[in-house]
Design a protein around this motif. Structure first.
Motif, PDB file in Angstrom:
ATOM      1  N   LEU A  83       0.774  -1.354   0.157  1.00 40.36           N
ATOM      2  CA  LEU A  83       0.107   0.182   0.059  1.00 40.36           C
ATOM      3  C   LEU A  83       0.954   1.108  -0.046  1.00 40.36           C
ATOM      4  O   LEU A  83       1.758   1.445   0.830  1.00 40.36           O
ATOM      5  CB  LEU A  83      -0.931  -0.131   1.059  1.00 40.36           C
ATOM      6  N   HIS A  84       0.541   2.187  -0.964  1.00 40.82           N
ATOM      7  CA  HIS A  84       1.425   3.508  -1.087  1.00 40.82           C
ATOM      8  C   HIS A  84       0.478   4.769  -0.617  1.00 40.82           C
ATOM      9  O   HIS A  84      -0.585   4.893  -1.134  1.00 40.82           O
ATOM     10  CB  HIS A  84       1.698   3.736  -2.364  1.00 40.82           C
ATOM     11  N   PHE A  85       0.824   5.388   0.522  1.00 37.08           N
ATOM     12  CA  PHE A  85      -0.082   6.377   0.974  1.00 37.08           C
ATOM     13  C   PHE A  85       0.635   7.956   0.511  1.00 37.08           C
ATOM     14  O   PHE A  85       1.761   7.776   0.913  1.00 37.08           O
ATOM     15  CB  PHE A  85      -0.071   6.413   2.594  1.00 37.08           C
ATOM     16  N   ALA A  86      -0.163   8.669  -0.183  1.00 32.98           N
ATOM     17  CA  ALA A  86       0.562   9.936  -0.738  1.00 32.98           C
ATOM     18  C   ALA A  86      -0.694  10.863  -0.712  1.00 32.98           C
ATOM     19  O   ALA A  86      -1.680  10.550  -0.078  1.00 32.98           O
ATOM     20  CB  ALA A  86       0.931   9.519  -2.000  1.00 32.98           C
ATOM     21  N   ASP A  87      -0.242  12.004  -1.181  1.00 30.31           N
ATOM     22  CA  ASP A  87      -1.143  13.070  -1.165  1.00 30.31           C
ATOM     23  C   ASP A  87      -2.525  12.781  -1.986  1.00 30.31           C
ATOM     24  O   ASP A  87      -3.594  13.208  -1.535  1.00 30.31           O
ATOM     25  CB  ASP A  87      -0.659  14.199  -1.662  1.00 30.31           C
ATOM     26  N   ALA A  88      -2.233  11.945  -2.987  1.00 29.63           N
ATOM     27  CA  ALA A  88      -3.560  11.567  -3.954  1.00 29.63           C
ATOM     28  C   ALA A  88      -4.366  10.702  -3.131  1.00 29.63           C
ATOM     29  O   ALA A  88      -5.615  10.567  -3.399  1.00 29.63           O
ATOM     30  CB  ALA A  88      -3.251  11.016  -5.234  1.00 29.63           C
ATOM     31  N   GLY A  89      -4.022   9.782  -2.165  1.00 26.58           N
ATOM     32  CA  GLY A  89      -4.791   8.962  -1.217  1.00 26.58           C
ATOM     33  C   GLY A  89      -3.844   7.619  -1.331  1.00 26.58           C
ATOM     34  O   GLY A  89      -2.852   7.748  -0.892  1.00 26.58           O
ATOM     35  N   VAL A  90      -4.682   6.712  -1.390  1.00 27.85           N
ATOM     36  CA  VAL A  90      -3.930   5.167  -1.019  1.00 27.85           C
ATOM     37  C   VAL A  90      -4.143   4.244  -2.209  1.00 27.85           C
ATOM     38  O   VAL A  90      -5.234   4.199  -2.888  1.00 27.85           O
ATOM     39  CB  VAL A  90      -4.623   4.578   0.156  1.00 27.85           C
ATOM     40  N   ALA A  91      -3.247   3.827  -2.705  1.00 28.74           N
ATOM     41  CA  ALA A  91      -3.195   2.830  -3.963  1.00 28.74           C
ATOM     42  C   ALA A  91      -2.477   1.725  -3.266  1.00 28.74           C
ATOM     43  O   ALA A  91      -1.516   1.693  -2.668  1.00 28.74           O
ATOM     44  CB  ALA A  91      -2.473   3.222  -5.135  1.00 28.74           C
ATOM     45  N   GLY A  92      -2.969   0.460  -3.987  1.00 22.36           N
ATOM     46  CA  GLY A  92      -2.235  -0.853  -3.395  1.00 22.36           C
ATOM     47  C   GLY A  92      -2.365  -1.896  -4.206  1.00 22.36           C
ATOM     48  O   GLY A  92      -3.123  -1.907  -5.360  1.00 22.36           O
TER      49      GLY A  92
ATOM     50  N   PHE B  21      -6.061  -1.867  -6.065  1.00 21.57           N
ATOM     51  CA  PHE B  21      -7.184  -1.342  -5.498  1.00 21.57           C
ATOM     52  C   PHE B  21      -6.572   0.089  -4.915  1.00 21.57           C
ATOM     53  O   PHE B  21      -5.393   0.453  -4.691  1.00 21.57           O
ATOM     54  CB  PHE B  21      -7.652  -2.113  -3.910  1.00 21.57           C
ATOM     55  N   TRP B  22      -7.654   1.118  -4.789  1.00 20.24           N
ATOM     56  CA  TRP B  22      -7.180   2.501  -4.265  1.00 20.24           C
ATOM     57  C   TRP B  22      -8.501   3.270  -3.956  1.00 20.24           C
ATOM     58  O   TRP B  22      -9.662   2.900  -3.915  1.00 20.24           O
ATOM     59  CB  TRP B  22      -6.788   3.119  -5.703  1.00 20.24           C
ATOM     60  N   ARG B  23      -8.132   4.347  -2.949  1.00 22.42           N
ATOM     61  CA  ARG B  23      -9.129   5.152  -2.801  1.00 22.42           C
ATOM     62  C   ARG B  23      -8.531   6.540  -2.679  1.00 22.42           C
ATOM     63  O   ARG B  23      -7.502   7.069  -2.053  1.00 22.42           O
ATOM     64  CB  ARG B  23      -9.573   4.925  -1.376  1.00 22.42           C
ATOM     65  N   GLY B  24      -9.066   7.620  -3.655  1.00 22.65           N
ATOM     66  CA  GLY B  24      -8.480   8.812  -3.560  1.00 22.65           C
ATOM     67  C   GLY B  24      -8.967   9.792  -2.384  1.00 22.65           C
ATOM     68  O   GLY B  24     -10.269   9.274  -1.672  1.00 22.65           O
ATOM     69  N   VAL B  25      -8.334  10.796  -2.052  1.00 23.69           N
ATOM     70  CA  VAL B  25      -8.701  11.712  -0.976  1.00 23.69           C
ATOM     71  C   VAL B  25     -10.160  11.968  -0.756  1.00 23.69           C
ATOM     72  O   VAL B  25     -10.659  12.273   0.242  1.00 23.69           O
ATOM     73  CB  VAL B  25      -7.727  12.774  -0.908  1.00 23.69           C
ATOM     74  N   LYS B  26     -10.764  12.208  -2.079  1.00 16.55           N
ATOM     75  CA  LYS B  26     -12.154  12.796  -2.153  1.00 16.55           C
ATOM     76  C   LYS B  26     -13.050  11.711  -2.537  1.00 16.55           C
ATOM     77  O   LYS B  26     -14.359  11.865  -2.655  1.00 16.55           O
ATOM     78  CB  LYS B  26     -12.144  13.909  -3.060  1.00 16.55           C
ATOM     79  N   GLN B  27     -12.569  10.358  -2.589  1.00 14.76           N
ATOM     80  CA  GLN B  27     -13.605   9.571  -2.990  1.00 14.76           C
ATOM     81  C   GLN B  27     -14.182   8.829  -1.616  1.00 14.76           C
ATOM     82  O   GLN B  27     -13.581   8.906  -0.545  1.00 14.76           O
ATOM     83  CB  GLN B  27     -12.867   8.320  -3.723  1.00 14.76           C
TER      84      GLN B  27
END
Length: 203
Positions: free
Chosen positions: A67-76, A116-122
């Motif tokens: 999992l990568h946590f960054a400004d855009a959100g999380v992607a994995g 899988f992912w989730r953007g900060v505004k999703q």
């Protein structure tokens, strides 16, 4: 070990996922001092600038998640069992905001069972491919430390105090008394580097 969820939105909110990932890494650091034998890791300063974080799990038999946590959100990504035959197509379904994750060699995105992912505004999680019957390994983020307790007891072949596991997992901290119960062979001083890497702080 599969530890699946049946719907990608069984995953909790991003902050909770991060807490769980850090808690699992901290427990592993306590129970298994030798890094190369651990299942879980967390780096709270992945980019060296304090803006990105990385969580991983490897079972030693080819199954893993990142999992990568960054400004855009999380992607994995997860690899468990057979890799996707159309892995690049599924990776391309991930929004451009996660390009850094998509091209990072350490995440081995060319070898995956799902992304899988989730953007900060999703408001919810997304997965590619979507509509799978199950999403393996992501059950570690759901339901507390029960899955972790089962995993390490099978691996180390010893009973581990569930109450103390839960206390350390919830607090993201450990006392000398708790440490004696979880692993009497190490001292708090042995965990200084792990605390810094996982949590970005001292005790």
């Amino acid at each position: 070990m599969n530890n699946s969820i049946l719907n990608i939105n069984e995953l909790p909110a991003v902050d909770r996922v991060k807490h769980v990932a850090q808690g699992l890494a901290l427990l592993d650091a306590i129970i298994m001092p030798e890094w190369e034998y651990r299942y879980f890791s967390f780096n709270c300063n992945w980019d060296g600038a304090g803006k990105e974080m990385m969580a991983s799990m490897r079972d030693g038999s080819g199954a893993e998640y990142f999992l990568h946590f960054a400004d855009a959100g999380v992607a994995g990504k997860v690899i468990c069992g057979s890799p996707l035959p159309n892995v690049s197509e599924c990776l391309n379904a991930m929004p451009e905001a996660f390009q850094q994750f998509k091209v990072e060699p350490a995440f081995s995105t060319d070898n995956a069972s799902l992304f899988f992912w989730r953007g900060v505004k999703q408001p919810s999680w997304c997965a590619s491919p979507d509509g799978l019957k199950e999403y393996p390994l992501l059950g570690f983020f759901v339901g507390g430390i029960a899955a972790y307790k089962s995993l390490v007891e099978n691996y180390y072949e010893k009973s581990i105090d569930a109450t103390v596991l839960e206390e350390v997992f919830a607090s993201l901290d450990v006392t000398a008394d708790q440490l004696v119960i979880l692993n009497p062979d190490i001292e708090l001083g042995d965990l200084v580097d792990d605390f810094q890497e996982i949590l970005g702080r001292e005790f």
